[in-house]
Design a protein around this motif. Structure first.
Motif, short mmCIF file in Angstrom:
data_model
loop_
_atom_site.label_atom_id
_atom_site.label_comp_id
_atom_site.label_asym_id
_atom_site.label_seq_id
_atom_site.Cartn_x
_atom_site.Cartn_y
_atom_site.Cartn_z
N ASP A 9 0.83 -1.20 0.00
CA ASP A 9 0.00 0.00 0.00
C ASP A 9 0.87 1.26 0.00
O ASP A 9 1.54 1.57 0.98
CB ASP A 9 -0.92 -0.02 1.22
N VAL A 10 0.86 1.98 -1.10
CA VAL A 10 1.69 3.17 -1.26
C VAL A 10 1.23 4.27 -0.32
O VAL A 10 2.06 4.98 0.25
CB VAL A 10 1.63 3.66 -2.73
N GLU A 11 -0.07 4.41 -0.12
CA GLU A 11 -0.59 5.49 0.73
C GLU A 11 -0.16 5.30 2.19
O GLU A 11 0.15 6.28 2.87
CB GLU A 11 -2.11 5.58 0.62
N VAL A 12 -0.10 4.08 2.65
CA VAL A 12 0.34 3.82 4.03
C VAL A 12 1.83 4.15 4.16
O VAL A 12 2.25 4.79 5.12
CB VAL A 12 0.06 2.36 4.44
N LEU A 13 2.62 3.74 3.15
CA LEU A 13 4.05 4.07 3.17
C LEU A 13 4.26 5.57 3.13
O LEU A 13 5.09 6.11 3.88
CB LEU A 13 4.76 3.40 1.98
N LYS A 14 3.50 6.27 2.31
CA LYS A 14 3.61 7.73 2.24
C LYS A 14 3.26 8.38 3.58
O LYS A 14 3.93 9.32 4.01
CB LYS A 14 2.69 8.28 1.14
N SER A 15 2.25 7.86 4.25
CA SER A 15 1.88 8.44 5.55
C SER A 15 2.95 8.19 6.61
O SER A 15 3.22 9.06 7.44
CB SER A 15 0.53 7.91 6.01
N HIS A 16 3.59 7.01 6.55
CA HIS A 16 4.69 6.74 7.48
C HIS A 16 5.86 7.68 7.22
O HIS A 16 6.43 8.23 8.17
CB HIS A 16 5.15 5.28 7.34
N ILE A 17 6.22 7.85 5.96
CA ILE A 17 7.33 8.74 5.62
C ILE A 17 6.97 10.18 5.95
O ILE A 17 7.81 10.94 6.45
CB ILE A 17 7.71 8.58 4.13
N GLN A 18 5.72 10.55 5.73
CA GLN A 18 5.26 11.91 6.05
C GLN A 18 5.40 12.19 7.55
O GLN A 18 5.77 13.29 7.94
CB GLN A 18 3.80 12.08 5.63
N SER A 19 5.14 11.19 8.37
CA SER A 19 5.29 11.39 9.82
C SER A 19 6.75 11.55 10.22
O SER A 19 7.05 12.18 11.22
CB SER A 19 4.67 10.22 10.57
N VAL A 20 7.66 10.99 9.42
CA VAL A 20 9.10 11.10 9.72
C VAL A 20 9.66 12.43 9.26
O VAL A 20 10.35 13.11 10.01
CB VAL A 20 9.88 9.94 9.05
N ALA A 46 6.76 6.57 -11.15
CA ALA A 46 7.36 5.36 -11.75
C ALA A 46 7.92 4.41 -10.70
O ALA A 46 9.10 4.10 -10.70
CB ALA A 46 8.43 5.75 -12.75
N ALA A 47 7.10 3.95 -9.80
CA ALA A 47 7.46 2.98 -8.76
C ALA A 47 8.52 3.52 -7.80
O ALA A 47 9.27 2.75 -7.20
CB ALA A 47 7.92 1.66 -9.37
N THR A 48 8.57 4.83 -7.64
CA THR A 48 9.46 5.45 -6.64
C THR A 48 8.68 6.52 -5.90
O THR A 48 7.70 7.06 -6.39
CB THR A 48 10.70 6.11 -7.29
N LEU A 49 9.14 6.81 -4.70
CA LEU A 49 8.62 7.94 -3.94
C LEU A 49 9.70 9.00 -3.90
O LEU A 49 10.86 8.70 -3.60
CB LEU A 49 8.27 7.54 -2.51
N GLU A 50 9.35 10.24 -4.22
CA GLU A 50 10.30 11.34 -4.20
C GLU A 50 9.88 12.34 -3.13
O GLU A 50 8.74 12.81 -3.14
CB GLU A 50 10.38 12.02 -5.56
N ILE A 51 10.80 12.64 -2.23
CA ILE A 51 10.55 13.60 -1.16
C ILE A 51 11.50 14.76 -1.36
O ILE A 51 12.72 14.56 -1.44
CB ILE A 51 10.77 12.96 0.23
N VAL A 52 10.98 15.95 -1.43
CA VAL A 52 11.82 17.12 -1.64
C VAL A 52 12.65 17.37 -0.38
O VAL A 52 12.13 17.43 0.73
CB VAL A 52 10.96 18.36 -1.97
N ASP A 59 16.73 16.66 1.70
CA ASP A 59 17.66 15.59 2.10
C ASP A 59 17.13 14.94 3.38
O ASP A 59 17.32 15.46 4.48
CB ASP A 59 19.05 16.16 2.32
N HIS A 60 16.46 13.80 3.24
CA HIS A 60 15.88 13.08 4.37
C HIS A 60 16.37 11.63 4.43
O HIS A 60 15.72 10.79 5.03
CB HIS A 60 14.35 13.09 4.28
N LYS A 61 17.50 11.35 3.79
CA LYS A 61 18.00 9.98 3.68
C LYS A 61 18.26 9.36 5.05
O LYS A 61 17.83 8.24 5.33
CB LYS A 61 19.27 9.94 2.84
N LYS A 62 18.93 10.07 5.93
CA LYS A 62 19.26 9.51 7.25
C LYS A 62 18.01 9.22 8.07
O LYS A 62 17.91 8.16 8.71
CB LYS A 62 20.18 10.45 8.02
N GLU A 63 17.06 10.16 8.06
CA GLU A 63 15.84 9.95 8.84
C GLU A 63 15.04 8.75 8.34
O GLU A 63 14.56 7.93 9.12
CB GLU A 63 14.94 11.20 8.81
N ILE A 64 14.91 8.63 7.01
CA ILE A 64 14.14 7.53 6.44
C ILE A 64 14.86 6.21 6.64
O ILE A 64 14.24 5.20 6.99
CB ILE A 64 13.83 7.80 4.95
#
Length: 101
Positions: A57-68, A79-85, A87-92
C-alpha cells in the motif's frame, strides 16, 4: 568481517518487530542496503530523496514517511518510486531500520 555481517543478518531475521504486520514492504538491495537515495536536480540546486523497491500500500508508506519528514514536505509518486523534496536519507533509513527492514 564476514562473521559480523552474518550476525547482523541473523539478528534481522530473528527480530521480533517483523514487518509482516505492515501494509507495505521495502526490500533491500543486492548489497544489503536500504533503497533510499539522494538525487540532485536543476543544476544540483534541488535535492530529492528517492525511495525505491517497495511493495504494498503506497498510501500507508507515504503516511509513514510523512510522519518522519514532516507534513510540510511534498511526497510525489513517480514510476514505482517515492520522491521527497529535501535531504531526508538519514531519517528515512533510521525509520525503516527501526521498522525491521
Amino acid at each position: 568481517m564476514a562473521s559480523r555481517f552474518f550476525s547482523v543478518a541473523r539478528r534481522r531475521l530473528l527480530c521480533t518487530d517483523a514487518p509482516q504486520a505492515l501494509a507495505f514492504k521495502v526490500e533491500r538491495t543486492k548489497t544489503n542496503n536500504l533503497p533510499v537515495y539522494l538525487h540532485y536536480k536543476k543544476g544540483r540546486t534541488r535535492c530529492v530523496t528517492v525511495v525505491k523497491k517497495y511493495r504494498g500500500d503506497v498510501e500507508v508508506l507515504k503516511s509513514h514517511i510523512q510522519s518522519v519528514v514532516g507534513r510540510q514536505h511534498e511526497i510525489l509518486t513517480k514510476a514505482a518510486t517515492l520522491e521527497i523534496v529535501g535531504d531526508h536519507k538519514k531519517e528515512i533509513d533510521n525509520y525503516l531500520e527501526k521498522l525491521g527492514f
